[in-house]
Design a protein around this motif. Structure first.
Motif, short mmCIF file in Angstrom:
data_model
loop_
_atom_site.label_atom_id
_atom_site.label_comp_id
_atom_site.label_asym_id
_atom_site.label_seq_id
_atom_site.Cartn_x
_atom_site.Cartn_y
_atom_site.Cartn_z
N HIS A 67 0.66 -1.42 0.11
CA HIS A 67 -0.07 0.04 0.31
C HIS A 67 0.87 1.61 0.25
O HIS A 67 1.27 1.43 0.73
CB HIS A 67 -1.01 0.17 1.32
N LEU A 68 1.36 1.70 -1.36
CA LEU A 68 1.83 3.22 -1.41
C LEU A 68 1.23 4.45 -1.68
O LEU A 68 2.00 5.49 -1.22
CB LEU A 68 2.76 2.93 -2.59
N ALA A 69 0.01 4.15 -2.21
CA ALA A 69 -1.27 5.22 -2.24
C ALA A 69 -0.91 6.19 -1.04
O ALA A 69 -1.44 5.66 -0.38
CB ALA A 69 -2.31 4.84 -2.88
N ALA A 70 -0.95 7.45 -0.96
CA ALA A 70 -1.11 8.52 -0.42
C ALA A 70 -0.96 10.05 -1.15
O ALA A 70 -0.03 9.69 -1.34
CB ALA A 70 0.22 7.92 0.77
N LEU A 71 -2.00 10.75 0.14
CA LEU A 71 -0.82 12.47 -0.95
C LEU A 71 0.50 12.70 0.15
O LEU A 71 0.18 12.24 1.56
CB LEU A 71 -2.14 13.55 0.60
N ALA A 72 1.44 12.72 -0.24
CA ALA A 72 2.76 12.79 0.06
C ALA A 72 3.45 14.16 0.45
O ALA A 72 3.56 13.79 1.36
CB ALA A 72 3.22 11.92 -0.73
N PHE A 73 3.15 15.08 -0.11
CA PHE A 73 3.76 16.29 -0.60
C PHE A 73 3.50 16.78 0.93
O PHE A 73 2.47 17.73 1.03
CB PHE A 73 3.44 17.01 -1.60
N VAL A 74 4.16 16.83 1.66
CA VAL A 74 4.01 17.64 3.05
C VAL A 74 3.49 19.69 2.98
O VAL A 74 2.71 19.86 3.77
CB VAL A 74 5.35 17.98 4.03
N GLY A 75 3.96 20.25 1.38
CA GLY A 75 3.43 21.36 0.99
C GLY A 75 2.00 21.04 0.38
O GLY A 75 1.62 22.45 0.43
N HIS A 76 1.71 20.82 0.30
CA HIS A 76 0.41 20.08 -0.39
C HIS A 76 -0.93 21.24 1.24
O HIS A 76 -1.34 20.66 1.55
CB HIS A 76 -0.38 18.64 -0.12
N GLY A 77 -2.11 21.84 0.50
CA GLY A 77 -2.66 23.17 0.30
C GLY A 77 -4.11 22.76 1.22
O GLY A 77 -4.18 23.87 2.03
N ASP A 78 -4.18 21.15 1.35
CA ASP A 78 -5.59 20.81 1.93
C ASP A 78 -5.12 20.23 2.45
O ASP A 78 -4.98 19.12 2.33
CB ASP A 78 -6.25 20.61 0.54
N ALA A 79 -5.40 20.26 4.19
CA ALA A 79 -5.34 19.35 5.42
C ALA A 79 -6.02 18.59 5.17
O ALA A 79 -5.09 17.94 5.91
CB ALA A 79 -4.65 20.35 6.69
N ASP A 80 -7.01 18.72 5.04
CA ASP A 80 -8.20 17.79 5.70
C ASP A 80 -7.82 16.64 3.91
O ASP A 80 -8.61 15.18 4.90
CB ASP A 80 -9.89 18.34 4.83
N ALA A 81 -7.45 16.87 2.99
CA ALA A 81 -7.36 15.55 2.10
C ALA A 81 -6.29 15.06 3.24
O ALA A 81 -6.32 13.54 1.70
CB ALA A 81 -6.68 16.05 1.12
N PHE A 82 -5.34 15.08 3.56
CA PHE A 82 -4.37 14.15 4.59
C PHE A 82 -4.87 13.01 5.22
O PHE A 82 -4.61 11.72 5.24
CB PHE A 82 -3.25 14.81 5.39
N TYR A 83 -6.19 13.58 5.53
CA TYR A 83 -6.79 12.62 6.50
C TYR A 83 -7.13 11.50 5.60
O TYR A 83 -7.59 10.56 5.99
CB TYR A 83 -7.28 13.15 7.89
N ARG A 84 -8.58 11.91 4.75
CA ARG A 84 -8.74 11.56 4.11
C ARG A 84 -7.96 10.62 3.23
O ARG A 84 -9.28 9.65 3.03
CB ARG A 84 -10.01 12.90 2.42
#
Length: 297
Positions: A67-84
């Protein structure tokens, strides 16, 4: 031939993991959030859509999952997306795998050494208390804790990779940014603190470690994937200058400098080597040379 399902198979890491597994006799299937033409073993499946994941698992019936799929870039602007994506998406995957007619023999979850945060100076071991410092790291630590709720139903292994790089990584990451500047013979580059040292591995070595962890499957373990060596950005720049014969002026952008950033963060690969045997990552200079030459994946 055993069948493995790799989520995020078209991503930077996924391409190398798929190639590594295929080279060692696995039948590789993959998922991703986007369409891909011409790949008979690829299925579009969004982590936040449990129904699409269920359809893929029922079709593929994987012997193992990476399982590699993830939102990985720390500077991504949508914090909620990390948790989703990183937390809820992983839970969706586990909820589909657990009741499968043919449950997998091993499930490798890629977490991140970001869970250790920036507060622990020196060598970080799996026993180092987590201290996540951003939403990405918190989402990965939450994923790890959530996954433990499934360990009585699934053979889960958690990998915590430190920084790694290679051909094909986006230049929003530091070393690819440096490489891209040298490749276009830029005269100046904007960076942050040049003297912080971090543990960098080669993506090809990381893919090898993941494959071997999958085959050994130390169920319930959390394992650092790291080189055990640290280099500063100043050292990486000097290596790139020596390889290319070019020089570049560095301008320190205060926006890139983090307050109270610790000078050295490195990992201890002792547990990894104990579990999978002899393993190492190429020297950073070798990886940079490969990247600067622009070789294909």
């Amino acid at each position: 031939m055993k069948r493995v399902l790799v989520t995020g198979v078209k991503g930077f890491t996924g391409r190398y993991v798929a190639a590594e597994l295929a080279a060692h006799g696995w039948e590789v299937w993959g998922t991703g959030a986007h369409e891909a033409v011409g790949d008979a073993r690829y299925r579009r499946a969004d982590l936040v859509d449990a129904a699409s994941l269920r359809r893929v698992v029922e079709e593929v019936r994987p012997d193992a999952v990476v399982h590699l799929a993830a939102l990985a870039f720390v500077g991504h602007g949508d914090a909620d997306a990390f948790y989703r994506v990183n937390l809820i998406g992983t839970r969706n995957l586990l909820s589909v795998l657990a009741p499968a007619e043919q449950p997998p023999e091993c499930v490798l979850l890629a977490s991140s050494a970001n869970v250790y945060g920036n507060a622990n100076e020196g060598v970080l071991r799996e026993s180092t208390p987590p201290s996540p410092a951003n939403d990405y790291a918190v989402s990965k630590l939450a994923m790890e804790n959530m996954a433990r709720l499934w360990m009585d139903r699934l053979p889960i292994v958690i990998a915590r990779p430190f920084n790694y790089t290679g051909v094909g990584q986006a230049d929003s990451f530091l070393l690819p940014k440096i490489v891209a500047h040298f490749q276009r013979r830029a005269e100046v580059i904007e960076l942050g603190n040049l003297d912080v040292s971090r543990d960098f591995s080669d993506v090809r070595a990381v893919a090898s470690a993941y494959r071997r962890l999958l085959e050994v499957c130390p169920v319930g373990e959390t394992v650092n994937v790291c080189s055990g060596r640290t280099h500063s950005l100043r050292e990486a720049l000097a290596m790139a200058e020596a390889i290319t014969g070019q020089s570049m002026r560095v301008e320190v952008n205060p926006a890139f400098v983090r307050a109270n950033e610790v000078r050295r963060l490195g990992g201890d690969p002792a547990k990894l080597r104990k579990l999978i045997g002899e393993w190492d990552s190429p020297p950073l200079e070798e990886t940079l040379r490969w990247m600067l030459e622009g070789a294909s994946v």
